[in-house]
Design a protein around this motif. Structure first.
Motif, PDB file in Angstrom:
ATOM      1  N   LYS A   1      -7.694   6.269  50.096  1.00 46.27           N
ATOM      2  CA  LYS A   1      -6.802   7.213  50.771  1.00 46.27           C
ATOM      3  C   LYS A   1      -7.360   8.619  50.621  1.00 46.27           C
ATOM      4  O   LYS A   1      -7.722   9.039  49.532  1.00 46.27           O
ATOM      5  CB  LYS A   1      -5.395   7.188  50.151  1.00 46.27           C
ATOM      6  CG  LYS A   1      -4.634   5.921  50.313  1.00 46.27           C
ATOM      7  CD  LYS A   1      -3.903   5.670  51.592  1.00 46.27           C
ATOM      8  CE  LYS A   1      -2.970   6.654  52.186  1.00 46.27           C
ATOM      9  NZ  LYS A   1      -2.418   6.121  53.464  1.00 46.27           N
TER      10      LYS A   1
ATOM     11  N   TRP B   1       5.815   2.620  38.742  1.00 44.38           N
ATOM     12  CA  TRP B   1       5.264   1.945  39.916  1.00 44.38           C
ATOM     13  C   TRP B   1       3.767   1.717  39.752  1.00 44.38           C
ATOM     14  O   TRP B   1       3.065   2.552  39.192  1.00 44.38           O
ATOM     15  CB  TRP B   1       5.495   2.773  41.192  1.00 44.38           C
ATOM     16  CG  TRP B   1       6.938   3.005  41.513  1.00 44.38           C
ATOM     17  CD1 TRP B   1       8.019   2.584  40.799  1.00 44.38           C
ATOM     18  CD2 TRP B   1       7.456   3.731  42.636  1.00 44.38           C
ATOM     19  NE1 TRP B   1       9.182   3.004  41.406  1.00 44.38           N
ATOM     20  CE2 TRP B   1       8.860   3.708  42.524  1.00 44.38           C
ATOM     21  CE3 TRP B   1       6.870   4.405  43.715  1.00 44.38           C
ATOM     22  CZ2 TRP B   1       9.692   4.316  43.456  1.00 44.38           C
ATOM     23  CZ3 TRP B   1       7.699   5.014  44.644  1.00 44.38           C
ATOM     24  CH2 TRP B   1       9.085   4.963  44.524  1.00 44.38           C
ATOM     25  N   GLY B   2       3.307   0.612  40.292  1.00 45.72           N
ATOM     26  CA  GLY B   2       1.870   0.315  40.265  1.00 45.72           C
ATOM     27  C   GLY B   2       1.148   1.052  41.385  1.00 45.72           C
ATOM     28  O   GLY B   2       1.746   1.839  42.121  1.00 45.72           O
TER      29      GLY B   2
ATOM     30  N   VAL C   1       9.895   4.620  58.518  1.00 44.15           N
ATOM     31  CA  VAL C   1       9.257   4.525  57.196  1.00 44.15           C
ATOM     32  C   VAL C   1      10.327   4.168  56.165  1.00 44.15           C
ATOM     33  O   VAL C   1      11.287   4.917  55.978  1.00 44.15           O
ATOM     34  CB  VAL C   1       8.586   5.863  56.802  1.00 44.15           C
ATOM     35  CG1 VAL C   1       7.881   5.737  55.450  1.00 44.15           C
ATOM     36  CG2 VAL C   1       7.617   6.328  57.875  1.00 44.15           C
ATOM     37  N   THR C   2      10.165   3.016  55.529  1.00 46.56           N
ATOM     38  CA  THR C   2      11.158   2.624  54.510  1.00 46.56           C
ATOM     39  C   THR C   2      10.707   3.091  53.132  1.00 46.56           C
ATOM     40  O   THR C   2       9.534   3.353  52.893  1.00 46.56           O
ATOM     41  CB  THR C   2      11.340   1.088  54.433  1.00 46.56           C
ATOM     42  OG1 THR C   2      10.242   0.519  53.692  1.00 46.56           O
ATOM     43  CG2 THR C   2      11.441   0.444  55.790  1.00 46.56           C
ATOM     44  N   GLU C   3      11.642   3.161  52.213  1.00 43.40           N
ATOM     45  CA  GLU C   3      11.290   3.331  50.801  1.00 43.40           C
ATOM     46  C   GLU C   3      10.789   1.961  50.303  1.00 43.40           C
ATOM     47  O   GLU C   3      11.061   0.933  50.935  1.00 43.40           O
ATOM     48  CB  GLU C   3      12.527   3.770  49.997  1.00 43.40           C
ATOM     49  CG  GLU C   3      13.110   5.120  50.397  1.00 43.40           C
ATOM     50  CD  GLU C   3      12.167   6.297  50.130  1.00 43.40           C
ATOM     51  OE1 GLU C   3      11.146   6.126  49.434  1.00 43.40           O
ATOM     52  OE2 GLU C   3      12.459   7.392  50.634  1.00 43.40           O
ATOM     53  N   PRO C   4      10.089   1.935  49.151  1.00 42.02           N
ATOM     54  CA  PRO C   4       9.539   0.641  48.689  1.00 42.02           C
ATOM     55  C   PRO C   4      10.597  -0.251  48.040  1.00 42.02           C
ATOM     56  O   PRO C   4      10.481  -0.652  46.890  1.00 42.02           O
ATOM     57  CB  PRO C   4       8.454   1.063  47.695  1.00 42.02           C
ATOM     58  CG  PRO C   4       8.839   2.417  47.237  1.00 42.02           C
ATOM     59  CD  PRO C   4       9.617   3.061  48.333  1.00 42.02           C
TER      60      PRO C   4
ATOM     61  N   SER D   1       2.759  -2.833  46.065  1.00 39.43           N
ATOM     62  CA  SER D   1       2.318  -2.644  44.681  1.00 39.43           C
ATOM     63  C   SER D   1       3.107  -3.630  43.826  1.00 39.43           C
ATOM     64  O   SER D   1       4.065  -4.246  44.296  1.00 39.43           O
ATOM     65  CB  SER D   1       2.578  -1.207  44.216  1.00 39.43           C
ATOM     66  OG  SER D   1       3.961  -0.973  44.125  1.00 39.43           O
TER      67      SER D   1
ATOM     68  N   MET E   1       6.809  -4.438  44.975  1.00 40.82           N
ATOM     69  CA  MET E   1       7.481  -3.336  45.661  1.00 40.82           C
ATOM     70  C   MET E   1       6.779  -3.175  46.997  1.00 40.82           C
ATOM     71  O   MET E   1       5.559  -3.012  47.052  1.00 40.82           O
ATOM     72  CB  MET E   1       7.354  -2.048  44.865  1.00 40.82           C
ATOM     73  CG  MET E   1       7.897  -2.222  43.462  1.00 40.82           C
ATOM     74  SD  MET E   1       8.048  -0.685  42.600  1.00 40.82           S
ATOM     75  CE  MET E   1       9.196   0.203  43.577  1.00 40.82           C
ATOM     76  N   ILE E   2       7.576  -3.257  48.059  1.00 39.98           N
ATOM     77  CA  ILE E   2       6.992  -3.246  49.405  1.00 39.98           C
ATOM     78  C   ILE E   2       7.686  -2.180  50.247  1.00 39.98           C
ATOM     79  O   ILE E   2       8.918  -2.124  50.300  1.00 39.98           O
ATOM     80  CB  ILE E   2       7.165  -4.638  50.069  1.00 39.98           C
ATOM     81  CG1 ILE E   2       6.488  -5.722  49.219  1.00 39.98           C
ATOM     82  CG2 ILE E   2       6.598  -4.642  51.492  1.00 39.98           C
ATOM     83  CD1 ILE E   2       7.070  -7.095  49.394  1.00 39.98           C
ATOM     84  N   GLY E   3       6.903  -1.335  50.862  1.00 40.33           N
ATOM     85  CA  GLY E   3       7.425  -0.333  51.795  1.00 40.33           C
ATOM     86  C   GLY E   3       6.742  -0.519  53.139  1.00 40.33           C
ATOM     87  O   GLY E   3       5.533  -0.772  53.187  1.00 40.33           O
ATOM     88  N   LEU E   4       7.517  -0.446  54.218  1.00 48.29           N
ATOM     89  CA  LEU E   4       6.929  -0.687  55.545  1.00 48.29           C
ATOM     90  C   LEU E   4       6.925   0.579  56.383  1.00 48.29           C
ATOM     91  O   LEU E   4       7.834   1.404  56.297  1.00 48.29           O
ATOM     92  CB  LEU E   4       7.743  -1.752  56.300  1.00 48.29           C
ATOM     93  CG  LEU E   4       7.787  -3.158  55.709  1.00 48.29           C
ATOM     94  CD1 LEU E   4       8.706  -4.037  56.554  1.00 48.29           C
ATOM     95  CD2 LEU E   4       6.396  -3.778  55.642  1.00 48.29           C
ATOM     96  N   GLU E   5       5.903   0.720  57.201  1.00 49.53           N
ATOM     97  CA  GLU E   5       5.887   1.708  58.269  1.00 49.53           C
ATOM     98  C   GLU E   5       5.875   0.880  59.549  1.00 49.53           C
ATOM     99  O   GLU E   5       4.869   0.271  59.885  1.00 49.53           O
ATOM    100  CB  GLU E   5       4.646   2.593  58.162  1.00 49.53           C
ATOM    101  CG  GLU E   5       4.631   3.443  56.900  1.00 49.53           C
ATOM    102  CD  GLU E   5       3.223   3.875  56.502  1.00 49.53           C
ATOM    103  OE1 GLU E   5       2.661   4.744  57.173  1.00 49.53           O
ATOM    104  OE2 GLU E   5       2.690   3.325  55.530  1.00 49.53           O
TER     105      GLU E   5
ATOM    106  N   ASN F   1       2.810  -1.541  52.759  1.00 55.49           N
ATOM    107  CA  ASN F   1       2.406  -0.973  51.470  1.00 55.49           C
ATOM    108  C   ASN F   1       2.903  -1.881  50.350  1.00 55.49           C
ATOM    109  O   ASN F   1       4.090  -2.225  50.317  1.00 55.49           O
ATOM    110  CB  ASN F   1       3.019   0.420  51.288  1.00 55.49           C
ATOM    111  CG  ASN F   1       2.522   1.381  52.357  1.00 55.49           C
ATOM    112  OD1 ASN F   1       1.492   2.014  52.179  1.00 55.49           O
ATOM    113  ND2 ASN F   1       3.227   1.468  53.483  1.00 55.49           N
TER     114      ASN F   1
ATOM    115  N   GLU G   1      -2.282   0.100  50.932  1.00 54.66           N
ATOM    116  CA  GLU G   1      -1.731   0.114  52.290  1.00 54.66           C
ATOM    117  C   GLU G   1      -2.551  -0.815  53.179  1.00 54.66           C
ATOM    118  O   GLU G   1      -3.774  -0.704  53.224  1.00 54.66           O
ATOM    119  CB  GLU G   1      -1.784   1.550  52.841  1.00 54.66           C
ATOM    120  CG  GLU G   1      -1.263   1.644  54.265  1.00 54.66           C
ATOM    121  CD  GLU G   1      -1.336   3.061  54.843  1.00 54.66           C
ATOM    122  OE1 GLU G   1      -2.304   3.779  54.525  1.00 54.66           O
ATOM    123  OE2 GLU G   1      -0.444   3.425  55.612  1.00 54.66           O
TER     124      GLU G   1
END
Ligand code: ADP
Ligand code: MG
Length: 277
Positions: free
Chosen positions: A273, A214-215, A156-159, A200, A7-11, A198, A219
Motif C-alpha cells: 500500500k 487488529w492484525g 465502505v463498511t467497517e471491518p 485481517s 475481521m473483514i471490511g468490504l468496499e 479487506n 486488501e
C-alpha cells in the motif's frame, strides 16, 4: 484457525444503472453497445468541457444513504482523485474522498446470515464516476470508453464482518436493496458489482473494538462475483492463520494489495500500500 477471528471490511462498488444518462455528461447510461460509441467530449476530457452533475444520480444516492441510516451532508461536493491510467482520460476520477463530502457517512445495515441477525457499520457511501473498461488480450489491450462516466456508488463498511458467509449475506442484502429501490440492476455478470475485500485476523480473546489488537490488513482488489468474494476471503483467512502457526506471519503478511486469481483459487501480491501506516 481456532485461535483467531477474522475481521473483514468490504468496499462494494455498484453501478447506478437506472439513470438515463451518465453522472457528469449527457451520454446515455448504457454501455452494452458498439464500443466507444456512447461518449461525449466531457467523458473524454476534451479541453474546455465541464461536468454537470446528474440530479437523478444524486437522488438515488441519497435514497441509498437514508436506507443505510447514514448521515447526509449539508451540501454535496466532489473531489479529484489523481491517477494515471488509460482507462481514465482526464487523469483523475471525480469522486468523494474526504468527509463530509460523501452522500452518506456513519450508517449501519442489519442483515440475516444463517438464521441470525447481524449488523455491519457503514463508514461511508460515496458517488463517483466509473472508469472505462479495458480488455487485456494476448498482445494488445483494448479500451471501451462507453463505461467512462457511468455513475458508481461505493459503500465502505467497517471491518465488522467475521466470515465469508457474513460478507456474502451482506452483499446479497445490498444487491436486493439496489434492485428493489430501482437504483440498479446490480448484476455482477454485467460487471455492475465489484468488490475490494479487506481481511485481517485477530487473536480470539482480544477486544475487537480496540484497533491496537487488529492484525495486518490485506486488501484484495476487484473481486467480480460473490463466489469469488467467498473463496478469496476463505483463502486469505487460511493463508494468514497458517502464517501465524508457522511463525512466518510478520514476513508473509504485509499491508498490501493482492488480486484474486479465479483460475488458481489463490490471492497474488500486486503491490504494497502506498499509504500504509
Ligand atoms: P483504502 O483506500 O486503503 O482501500 P478505505 O478507507 O477505502 O482504504 O478502505 C478501508 C477498508 O479496509 C474498509 O472497508 C475497512 O473496514 C477495512 N479495514 C480496515 N482495517 C481493517 C482490518 N484490520 N481488517 C480488515 N479490514 C480492515
Ligand atoms: Mg480500497
Amino acid at each position: 484457525m481456532d485461535n483467531y477471528i477474522a475481521m473483514i471490511g468490504l468496499e462494494m462498488h455498484c453501478e447506478i444503472s437506472k439513470t438515463n444518462t451518465k453522472v457528469f455528461s449527457s451520454a446515455r447510461n448504457s454501455y452494452s453497445e458498439l464500443p466507444n460509441s456512447n461518449i461525449r467530449p466531457v467523458d473524454m476530457a476534451f479541453p474546455g468541457t465541464l461536468p454537470v452533475v446528474n440530479k437523478k444520480a444524486i437522488e438515488m444516492s441519497l435514497m441509498a444513504s437514508m436506507i443505510l441510516k447514514c448521515k447526509q451532508p449539508e451540501y454535496i461536493y466532489f473531489e479529484r482523485k489523481n491517477y494515471y491510467y488509460p482507462d481514465l482520460p482526464k487523469g483523475f476520477q471525480i469522486t468523494q474522498e474526504t468527509k463530509p463530502a460523501p452522500v452518506g457517512i456513519y450508517g449501519e445495515l442489519e442483515f440475516e446470515c444463517n438464521g441470525e441477525t447481524k449488523k455491519v457499520r457503514v463508514n461511508n457511501l460515496h458517488l463517483e464516476e466509473d472508469a472505462a473498461s479495458s480488455e487485456h488480450l494476448s498482445s494488445t489491450t483494448t479500451i471501451d470508453y462507453n463505461r467512462a462516466g457511468v455513475p458508481l456508488l461505493e459503500l465502505v463498511t467497517e471491518p465488522d464482518l467475521r466470515s465469508a458467509d457474513e460478507a456474502v449475506a451482506f452483499l446479497e442484502t445490498m444487491r436486493s436493496i439496489y434492485q428493489y429501490t430501482n437504483i440498479s440492476e446490480a448484476d455482477s455478470k454485467k460487471g455492475q458489482i465489484r468488490c475490494d475485500v479487506n481481511v485481517s485476523i485477530m487473536e480470539k480473546d482480544k477486544d475487537p473494538n480496540d484497533p491496537k489488537n487488529w492484525g495486518t490488513r490485506v486488501e484484495i482488489k476487484n473481486v467480480n462475483s460473490f463466489g469469488g468474494v467467498r473463496d478469496a476471503i476463505n483463502y486469505e483467512i487460511e493463508r494468514q492463520c497458517d502464517a501465524k502457526e508457522d511463525g512466518t506471519y510478520d514476513k508473509e503478511v504485509e499491508q498490501e494489495t493482492r488480486r484474486w486469481d479465479e483460475e488458481s483459487g489463490t490471492t497474488i501480491r500486486m503491490r504494497s500500500k502506498v499509504d500504509a501506516i
